[in-house]
Design a protein around this motif. Structure first.
Motif, PDB file in Angstrom:
ATOM      1  N   CYS A  22      96.749  68.130  42.435  1.00 25.08           N
ATOM      2  CA  CYS A  22      97.978  68.927  42.287  1.00 25.08           C
ATOM      3  C   CYS A  22      98.854  68.802  43.532  1.00 25.08           C
ATOM      4  O   CYS A  22     100.087  68.743  43.427  1.00 25.08           O
ATOM      5  N   CYS A  23      98.237  68.776  44.720  1.00 25.10           N
ATOM      6  CA  CYS A  23      99.011  68.591  45.950  1.00 25.10           C
ATOM      7  C   CYS A  23      99.739  67.254  45.938  1.00 25.10           C
ATOM      8  O   CYS A  23     100.918  67.164  46.309  1.00 25.10           O
ATOM      9  N   CYS A  24      99.048  66.202  45.502  1.00 25.25           N
ATOM     10  CA  CYS A  24      99.668  64.872  45.452  1.00 25.25           C
ATOM     11  C   CYS A  24     100.810  64.836  44.442  1.00 25.25           C
ATOM     12  O   CYS A  24     101.873  64.259  44.706  1.00 25.25           O
ATOM     13  N   LEU A  25     100.611  65.445  43.286  1.00 26.06           N
ATOM     14  CA  LEU A  25     101.657  65.445  42.260  1.00 26.06           C
ATOM     15  C   LEU A  25     102.886  66.202  42.731  1.00 26.06           C
ATOM     16  O   LEU A  25     104.017  65.794  42.451  1.00 26.06           O
ATOM     17  N   ALA A  26     102.675  67.309  43.441  1.00 30.56           N
ATOM     18  CA  ALA A  26     103.817  68.081  43.934  1.00 30.56           C
ATOM     19  C   ALA A  26     104.619  67.293  44.959  1.00 30.56           C
ATOM     20  O   ALA A  26     105.834  67.474  45.074  1.00 30.56           O
ATOM     21  N   ARG A  27     103.958  66.420  45.712  1.00 32.31           N
ATOM     22  CA  ARG A  27     104.663  65.580  46.696  1.00 32.31           C
ATOM     23  C   ARG A  27     105.207  64.300  46.081  1.00 32.31           C
ATOM     24  O   ARG A  27     105.812  63.488  46.780  1.00 32.31           O
ATOM     25  N   GLY A  28     104.970  64.078  44.778  1.00 28.33           N
ATOM     26  CA  GLY A  28     105.470  62.879  44.120  1.00 28.33           C
ATOM     27  C   GLY A  28     104.541  61.693  44.209  1.00 28.33           C
ATOM     28  O   GLY A  28     104.923  60.583  43.817  1.00 28.33           O
ATOM     29  N   GLU A  29     103.310  61.885  44.678  1.00 25.96           N
ATOM     30  CA  GLU A  29     102.342  60.790  44.787  1.00 25.96           C
ATOM     31  C   GLU A  29     101.577  60.700  43.469  1.00 25.96           C
ATOM     32  O   GLU A  29     100.431  61.134  43.348  1.00 25.96           O
ATOM     33  N   LEU A  30     102.221  60.132  42.465  1.00 29.50           N
ATOM     34  CA  LEU A  30     101.690  60.172  41.103  1.00 29.50           C
ATOM     35  C   LEU A  30     100.454  59.308  40.923  1.00 29.50           C
ATOM     36  O   LEU A  30      99.500  59.707  40.246  1.00 29.50           O
ATOM     37  N   ALA A  31     100.442  58.117  41.519  1.00 27.92           N
ATOM     38  CA  ALA A  31      99.301  57.215  41.331  1.00 27.92           C
ATOM     39  C   ALA A  31      98.028  57.817  41.915  1.00 27.92           C
ATOM     40  O   ALA A  31      96.968  57.800  41.281  1.00 27.92           O
ATOM     41  N   GLN A  32      98.122  58.353  43.114  1.00 23.37           N
ATOM     42  CA  GLN A  32      96.954  58.973  43.726  1.00 23.37           C
ATOM     43  C   GLN A  32      96.548  60.240  42.970  1.00 23.37           C
ATOM     44  O   GLN A  32      95.354  60.535  42.826  1.00 23.37           O
ATOM     45  N   GLY A  33      97.526  60.978  42.482  1.00 24.07           N
ATOM     46  CA  GLY A  33      97.211  62.155  41.681  1.00 24.07           C
ATOM     47  C   GLY A  33      96.462  61.804  40.412  1.00 24.07           C
ATOM     48  O   GLY A  33      95.521  62.504  40.019  1.00 24.07           O
ATOM     49  N   GLU A  34      96.853  60.713  39.760  1.00 26.51           N
ATOM     50  CA  GLU A  34      96.145  60.284  38.554  1.00 26.51           C
ATOM     51  C   GLU A  34      94.697  59.918  38.874  1.00 26.51           C
ATOM     52  O   GLU A  34      93.770  60.262  38.127  1.00 26.51           O
ATOM     53  N   MET A  35      94.485  59.217  39.983  1.00 25.64           N
ATOM     54  CA  MET A  35      93.127  58.845  40.380  1.00 25.64           C
ATOM     55  C   MET A  35      92.263  60.081  40.639  1.00 25.64           C
ATOM     56  O   MET A  35      91.103  60.157  40.221  1.00 25.64           O
ATOM     57  N   LEU A  36      92.826  61.090  41.308  1.00 25.88           N
ATOM     58  CA  LEU A  36      92.064  62.297  41.605  1.00 25.88           C
ATOM     59  C   LEU A  36      91.768  63.099  40.338  1.00 25.88           C
ATOM     60  O   LEU A  36      90.698  63.718  40.222  1.00 25.88           O
ATOM     61  N   LEU A  37      92.678  63.101  39.386  1.00 17.45           N
ATOM     62  CA  LEU A  37      92.418  63.799  38.130  1.00 17.45           C
ATOM     63  C   LEU A  37      91.286  63.139  37.353  1.00 17.45           C
ATOM     64  O   LEU A  37      90.450  63.827  36.741  1.00 17.45           O
ATOM     65  N   LYS A  38      91.239  61.821  37.355  1.00 18.41           N
ATOM     66  CA  LYS A  38      90.122  61.125  36.701  1.00 18.41           C
ATOM     67  C   LYS A  38      88.806  61.468  37.384  1.00 18.41           C
ATOM     68  O   LYS A  38      87.773  61.648  36.722  1.00 18.41           O
TER      69      LYS A  38
END
Length: 659
Positions: free
Chosen positions: A180-196
């Motif tokens: 969620c922290c990554c997504l809020a900062r716009g780091e979508l690719a890393q956010g997707e990896m962390l969600l998986k």
């Protein structure tokens, strides 16, 4: 009763909270106000998640119970949505005995969106945590960090916590919060990896039952739908949305999570194509929001969804009136994204969802009534840019910034030097080739924020940090000494804020290499290491890449030929002949003349014959042909105009009436 509850529980081996509750109720039937029985009953109710019943027991008892079980009273208030009351109850003196109270207060402050207080409490708790409590506290602390990032207050998050660490990958809760922290900062690719990663950890958790796993994995999948939609992968988002739908609504206990997952699924599915069906889904979710209020940023997005649907359904007048009523309660100018978005919806409703010049006709009069409306200003500027009139957009922004600067109030100056507005202004200047104006604008903004941070000791937001970095980089390219000095000061401030920021260290080294320390120089990678993987021979053999014609126009000159270099033989040019070319047939000598000037030209039709007679040498045009004939060149005498006299004007006119 001869034996109290404490003695009774010591003699028994009761571990089931239902049994404890049953035993406490039996004692309270004989002794109504037994404090130990009431306390045991409350603890059992809290462990059974019967928070409303626990609050009822507290409110139906005397004040002594609330004082004796103060921690349980604060926790019950927090779990029933009365977070502000829970904060008042949980505030006790500092000390080891107050750790539980601090934890409840931190959770309640998180719920009331008092993030600064929540961060302060969790930092103290994590610093003194021991054993298993440390992991739980870090998970809760990371949840607060995620909310700070979503609310654009990332400056309150520790710089070291912005990077994903090994501890974030150990539990599905911490991995989800880091995502969620990554997504809020716009780091979508890393956010997707962390969600998986969070989903894999959740599904592999042995301590969770199958039903509990499904309840925990639904928010992760709902966030995954959001990420995939942002990345443009709509088919994958729709597949995951259908997977969530197959689990059933009863799996998700939290009503806010259920509503958000439903909205994301609607956008990924077919319902978003039908605004009436989408409004029905959102309207159904609004009933659940009345019971459990979402966070402010979530509520703002849900309202904007409803406004967008009203635009699609053509409810322009109603939308414009309701939004105007909300805007009248807010003083302009403001940097609040919610009110600025409302200004955009209001402008779109007044323009009846039109774009271009037609929309500007409706929006420009509104700008005269609200000259300090940031959202309306940016909407109009965008429309001017879309119509190819960037100069007018630049002029409007310049007048707006000048108007705010003249007032001199601290609030309006913060709006005038807002990083977003400065970024738009600089982009327009650079697109017009006005590099000097862009440099001056960045310099003024940088000086404003440096002065404000020194006077008010405020933390730098990420927008201000990026603004200072952009200003410092552009100052380094300037030839003026004052700009170079300002760049050195900017990068020094950035390095003092975060000594691990390599961008700031490189800026300090470039701005003032004589004052850079060895530590700053060693924090950067050496040039030899940066170019160690580059094959210089391959670059030289490959030659210099020429830019394409669409990127930049390049004038290429042919190198001068030396005396030793033989001239290449000219290739004979291939003759181009018509397909029906016959070498034995004599070509038409008049083929170079226009068709009408050739001797074989014969006009067709009645008008064509009359024109042919008029163009014949010595012929006199008569009737209508005289009117269409080319007039002769007038002589040096007097040329008669209208009303110059002379008769015969109506000689050829027919009389009206019956014959």
């Amino acid at each position: 009763m001869a034996t109290d509850l404490t003695t009774l529980l010591k003699r028994t081996q009761i571990t089931d909270h239902d049994e404890i509750l049953k035993t406490a109720n039996n004692i309270l039937k004989q002794k109504k106000n037994d404090p130990d029985a009431q306390h045991a009953k409350i603890v059992a109710l809290l462990n059974l998640d019967r928070f409303d019943d626990a609050v009822h027991v507290f409110e139906s008892s005397d004040k002594d119970l609330k004082e004796k079980a103060r921690l349980e009273w604060a926790y019950a208030l927090y779990k029933t949505g009365r977070a502000r009351e829970a904060i008042d109850v949980a505030r006790v003196a500092d000390g080891e005995a107050g750790r539980g109270y601090k934890h409840v207060e931190a959770q309640a402050a998180y719920r009331t969106e008092d993030f600064a207080r929540s961060v302060e409490l969790y930092r103290g708790l994590v610093a003194n945590a021991e054993g298993d409590a440390e992991a739980d506290l870090r998970i809760n602390s990371s949840a607060v960090d995620a909310l700070l990032e979503w609310n654009l207050r990332g400056e309150l998050v520790d710089v070291g916590r912005k990077k994903v660490g090994r501890g974030d990958l150990e539990a599905f809760e911490s991995a989800y919060n880091a995502a969620c922290c990554c997504l809020a900062r716009g780091e979508l690719a890393q956010g997707e990896m962390l969600l998986k990663r969070a989903r894999a950890l959740c599904e592999g958790a042995e301590e969770l039952s199958g039903e509990k796993k499904r309840a925990e994995v639904v928010p992760i999948l709902g966030q995954m739908v959001y990420v995939l939609l942002r990345l443009g992968r709509r088919e994958e988002a729709g597949r995951i949305a259908r997977e969530i739908e197959s689990m059933g609504e009863e799996v998700v206990v939290d009503l806010n999570t259920r509503q958000i997952v439903q909205v994301n699924g609607m956008v990924a599915g077919e319902a978003q194509r039908n605004p009436y069906l989408a409004q029905r889904v959102l309207g159904h979710g609004g009933e659940t929001m009345a019971k459990e209020k979402p966070f402010a940023f979530q509520e703002a997005v849900l309202k904007q969804n409803r406004y967008a649907l009203e635009l699609q359904m053509g409810k322009f007048d109603g939308l414009a009136g309701s939004v105007a009523l909300i805007l009248s309660k807010e003083t302009a100018p403001t940097l609040d994204a919610y009110y600025n978005h409302l200004s955009v919806f209001n402008a779109a409703a007044r323009a009846k969802a039109q774009t271009g010049k037609e929309a500007l006709k409706h929006m420009l009069p509104a700008m005269e009534k609200r000259p300090k409306d940031v959202g309306l200003l940016l909407t109009i500027a965008q429309l001017f840019v879309m119509t190819g009139d960037s100069s007018t957009a630049t002029t409007m922004l310049e007048k707006f910034l000048e108007l705010l600067e003249q007032t001199g109030s601290a609030t309006e100056l913060d709006v005038r030097f807002a990083p977003g507005l400065i970024g738009i202004m600089v982009s327009l200047y650079q697109s017009a080739g006005r590099r000097g104006s862009a440099l001056n604008e960045l310099a003024k903004a940088a000086q404003h924020w440096r002065r404000k941070m020194q006077e008010d000791s405020i933390a730098m937001s990420m927008g201000v940090v990026n603004l200072l970095k952009a200003a410092g980089s552009l100052m380094l390219e300037s030839e003026e000494a004052e700009h170079a000095e300002l760049a050195a000061e900017l990068f020094k401030d950035l390095y003092e804020r975060d000594d691990s920021d390599k961008y700031a260290a490189a800026g300090m080294l470039a701005a003032s290499p004589q004052t850079a320390t060895n530590e700053q120089s060693q924090s950067l990678q050496s040039i030899d290491r940066l170019i160690s993987t580059i094959d210089i021979d391959a670059l030289e053999n490959g030659g210099i890449a020429q830019p394409t014609a669409t990127t930049v126009a390049v004038t290429r000159k042919r190198p001068a030929a030396s005396n030793d270099t033989p001239k290449p033989a000219k290739r004979p040019r291939k003759a181009r002949l018509p397909k029906d070319y016959d070498p034995d047939k004599r070509p038409d000598p008049e083929r170079w003349l226009p068709l009408r000037d050739r001797s074989t030209y014969r006009p067709k039709g009645k008008k064509g014959k009359a024109r042919r007679e008029a163009l014949s040498q010595g012929a006199v045009a008569q009737g209508s042909a005289a009117e269409n004939a080319r007039p002769a060149t007038p002589s040096a005498g007097v040329v008669q105009g209208k009303g110059s006299g002379g008769g015969g004007g109506g000689a050829n006119k027919k009389k009206k009436g019956k014959r």
